[in-house]
Write an enzyme that holds these catalytic residues in place. Structure first.
Site, PDB file in Angstrom:
ATOM      1  N   ASN A  37      -7.781 -46.270  -4.227  1.00 22.68           N
ATOM      2  CA  ASN A  37      -8.262 -45.335  -3.668  1.00 22.68           C
ATOM      3  C   ASN A  37      -9.340 -44.515  -3.693  1.00 22.68           C
ATOM      4  O   ASN A  37      -9.170 -43.751  -4.578  1.00 22.68           O
ATOM      5  CB  ASN A  37      -7.281 -44.902  -2.366  1.00 22.68           C
ATOM      6  CG  ASN A  37      -7.270 -42.688  -3.438  1.00 22.68           C
ATOM      7  OD1 ASN A  37      -7.825 -41.917  -3.612  1.00 22.68           O
ATOM      8  ND2 ASN A  37      -6.022 -42.925  -4.671  1.00 22.68           N
ATOM      9  N   PHE A  59      -9.822 -36.049  -2.063  1.00 23.26           N
ATOM     10  CA  PHE A  59      -8.854 -34.705  -1.365  1.00 23.26           C
ATOM     11  C   PHE A  59      -9.480 -34.117  -0.350  1.00 23.26           C
ATOM     12  O   PHE A  59     -10.061 -33.108   0.121  1.00 23.26           O
ATOM     13  CB  PHE A  59      -9.593 -33.589  -2.642  1.00 23.26           C
ATOM     14  CG  PHE A  59      -8.686 -33.847  -4.259  1.00 23.26           C
ATOM     15  CD1 PHE A  59      -8.104 -34.635  -4.169  1.00 23.26           C
ATOM     16  CD2 PHE A  59      -9.031 -32.786  -5.007  1.00 23.26           C
ATOM     17  CE1 PHE A  59      -6.782 -34.845  -5.486  1.00 23.26           C
ATOM     18  CE2 PHE A  59      -8.909 -32.960  -6.658  1.00 23.26           C
ATOM     19  CZ  PHE A  59      -7.796 -34.063  -6.462  1.00 23.26           C
ATOM     20  N   SER A  93      -7.271 -36.543 -10.558  1.00 24.39           N
ATOM     21  CA  SER A  93      -7.777 -37.409  -9.799  1.00 24.39           C
ATOM     22  C   SER A  93      -9.306 -37.535 -10.247  1.00 24.39           C
ATOM     23  O   SER A  93      -9.795 -37.309 -10.856  1.00 24.39           O
ATOM     24  CB  SER A  93      -8.216 -37.144  -8.215  1.00 24.39           C
ATOM     25  OG  SER A  93      -8.333 -37.646  -7.223  1.00 24.39           O
ATOM     26  N   ASN A 152     -11.772 -39.340  -8.611  1.00 26.37           N
ATOM     27  CA  ASN A 152     -12.542 -39.041  -7.451  1.00 26.37           C
ATOM     28  C   ASN A 152     -12.916 -38.353  -7.053  1.00 26.37           C
ATOM     29  O   ASN A 152     -13.621 -37.313  -6.041  1.00 26.37           O
ATOM     30  CB  ASN A 152     -11.763 -39.978  -5.988  1.00 26.37           C
ATOM     31  CG  ASN A 152     -10.871 -40.032  -6.499  1.00 26.37           C
ATOM     32  OD1 ASN A 152     -11.684 -41.658  -6.714  1.00 26.37           O
ATOM     33  ND2 ASN A 152      -9.347 -41.556  -5.898  1.00 26.37           N
ATOM     34  N   THR A 153     -12.818 -36.660  -7.668  1.00 29.42           N
ATOM     35  CA  THR A 153     -13.327 -35.492  -7.233  1.00 29.42           C
ATOM     36  C   THR A 153     -14.342 -35.356  -8.741  1.00 29.42           C
ATOM     37  O   THR A 153     -13.380 -35.402  -9.771  1.00 29.42           O
ATOM     38  CB  THR A 153     -12.704 -34.448  -7.737  1.00 29.42           C
ATOM     39  OG1 THR A 153     -12.049 -34.205  -6.416  1.00 29.42           O
ATOM     40  CG2 THR A 153     -12.898 -33.385  -8.136  1.00 29.42           C
ATOM     41  N   LYS A 189      -0.090 -32.225 -13.195  1.00 32.10           N
ATOM     42  CA  LYS A 189      -0.175 -33.498 -12.838  1.00 32.10           C
ATOM     43  C   LYS A 189      -1.710 -34.034 -14.041  1.00 32.10           C
ATOM     44  O   LYS A 189      -2.500 -34.225 -13.995  1.00 32.10           O
ATOM     45  CB  LYS A 189      -0.608 -34.520 -12.092  1.00 32.10           C
ATOM     46  CG  LYS A 189      -0.495 -35.911 -11.146  1.00 32.10           C
ATOM     47  CD  LYS A 189      -0.208 -35.978 -10.046  1.00 32.10           C
ATOM     48  CE  LYS A 189       0.193 -37.506  -9.436  1.00 32.10           C
ATOM     49  NZ  LYS A 189       0.176 -37.226  -8.332  1.00 32.10           N
ATOM     50  N   ASN A 229      -0.975 -39.172 -12.295  1.00 32.98           N
ATOM     51  CA  ASN A 229      -1.409 -40.084 -10.898  1.00 32.98           C
ATOM     52  C   ASN A 229      -2.670 -41.970 -11.191  1.00 32.98           C
ATOM     53  O   ASN A 229      -1.286 -42.404 -11.659  1.00 32.98           O
ATOM     54  CB  ASN A 229      -2.961 -39.176 -11.347  1.00 32.98           C
ATOM     55  CG  ASN A 229      -3.799 -38.712  -9.646  1.00 32.98           C
ATOM     56  OD1 ASN A 229      -3.787 -40.197  -9.263  1.00 32.98           O
ATOM     57  ND2 ASN A 229      -3.616 -37.459 -10.114  1.00 32.98           N
TER      58      ASN A 229
END
Length: 365
Positions: A129, A133, A202, A204-205, A241, A270
């Site tokens: 993925n 967010f 994450s 993805n940011t 996390k 994560n």
């Protein structure tokens, strides 16, 4: 009668759900499939059908677990990412989760990354993925969480499922302004959360994982903790996390910092940016592009991080997540030192009765 119904439901789910998955979801865009499946769970709640599941699948008293100063009905819960906007948390609770972590929620509403951004790897029981967010923002989500807490208390009483709230950085906010951005979410959401999670892991940011460096992470966590307690007038348990891609020395450094700050939990781990341990065709995986891998391929590293934290020692509760599929997986994590365990990716492959099977395995332990 309820126990018999629970046994029958759990026994049938492995037989029936794979056929439904193959017939309905297998060839569908993964994000669309998630939306449809989640909508079906919410419809079951609205029509009253989930009352049967609630009666049959609610965890038995023997599974109650103390962690972060809270009583969890079961040590097994749903990780952040499934309900990003707090739109179906009470419906998910009817499936038997001991806790549900909503989010990740950011200070500002944001659409996330362009679609497609969620991909299944069925042969690996995994997902990739790069959602980014996507969520409605803290201001819109806060009243939903307030309503959810009331519903959970009314349905389950004193030992209701625990409501976790996972917060992250808004994409448009620069790293040097990250603390202020996290505090926007904290001020709006802390009063509705049983516990808070700061997500700095994450992939993805852009730049987010830089906040895992101790010199950035310590002041962020201290500020969130102080603000959460101030706006609520109570101690709000706080967890951080972390990524599985941290080297072992950095994992230990985070654990020491968590103890020094007196935080309540570490969530490990994560998603990973690694493409190791995948059996899917490497060219096909590369064609899917960037993103974090979750599911079975993450299990080994997630377990390594758990072992590292447990053997090093920490005053915080360890919440283990990554590659958890079966009841035995949960038992193994608990025996390795986890206080709580979370799952997510397997939910998409195993179906809505998955958590019932896990709780049944824990009850038989």
């Amino acid at each position: 009668m309820t126990n018999l119904l629970a046994t029958r439901l759990a026994g049938q789910s492995p037989k029936l759900y794979p056929h439904l998955f193959n017939a309905v979801f297998a060839d569908m865009d993964a994000e669309r499939a998630h939306e449809l499946g989640f909508r079906a769970i919410r419809v079951a709640e609205k029509t009253g059908a989930s009352k049967v599941l609630r009666a049959a699948l609610s965890p038995k008293q023997s599974l109650r677990t103390q962690a972060m100063g809270l009583t969890f009905p079961s040590p097994f819960g749903l990780a952040a990412g499934f309900d990003k906007a707090g739109i179906g948390t009470s419906a998910l609770a009817d499936l038997g989760f001991g806790h549900i972590e909503v989010g990740t929620i950011t200070g500002q509403e944001q659409p996330g990354n362009p679609q497609p951004r969620l991909f299944r790897l069925p042969e690996d029981r995994a997902l990739i993925n790069r959602m980014g967010f996507n969520n409605h923002g803290a201001q819109r989500i806060a009243p939903r969480l307030a309503t959810t807490r009331k519903i959970l208390t009314r349905r389950f009483g004193q030992f209701r499922p625990i409501l976790g709230v996972n917060i992250g950085k808004s994409k448009v906010v620069e790293l040097e302004d990250a603390i202020d951005d996290y505090l926007v979410s904290t001020q709006l959401l802390a009063r509705h959360a049983d516990y808070l999670v700061v997500n700095v892991s994450s992939p993805n940011t852009p730049g987010l994982r830089q906040l895992q460096a101790i010199e950035s992470l310590a002041p962020l966590l201290a500020a969130v903790s102080k603000t959460a307690d101030a706006v609520t007038g109570r101690h709000v348990p706080l967890a951080v996390k972390i990524a599985p891609d941290l080297v072992d020395d950095d994992v230990i450094a985070v654990a020491d910092m968590v103890s020094e700050l007196g935080l309540d939990g570490i969530i490990a781990t994560n998603t990973t940016i690694s493409r190791n341990d995948l059996t899917a065709d490497p060219a096909e995986v590369e064609a899917l592009g960037a993103g974090g891998v979750s599911g079975a391929p993450l299990a080994a590293r997630s377990m390594e991080v758990l072992d590292l934290l447990a053997k090093h020692g920490t005053s915080a509760s360890i919440i283990s997540v990554g590659g958890v599929t079966t009841g035995q997986d949960v038992i193994d994590r608990l025996e390795a030192g986890a206080t709580l365990v979370q799952g997510y990716t397997a939910f998409l492959y195993e179906g809505p009765l998955w958590v019932g099977r896990i709780n049944a395995a824990l009850e038989n332990r």
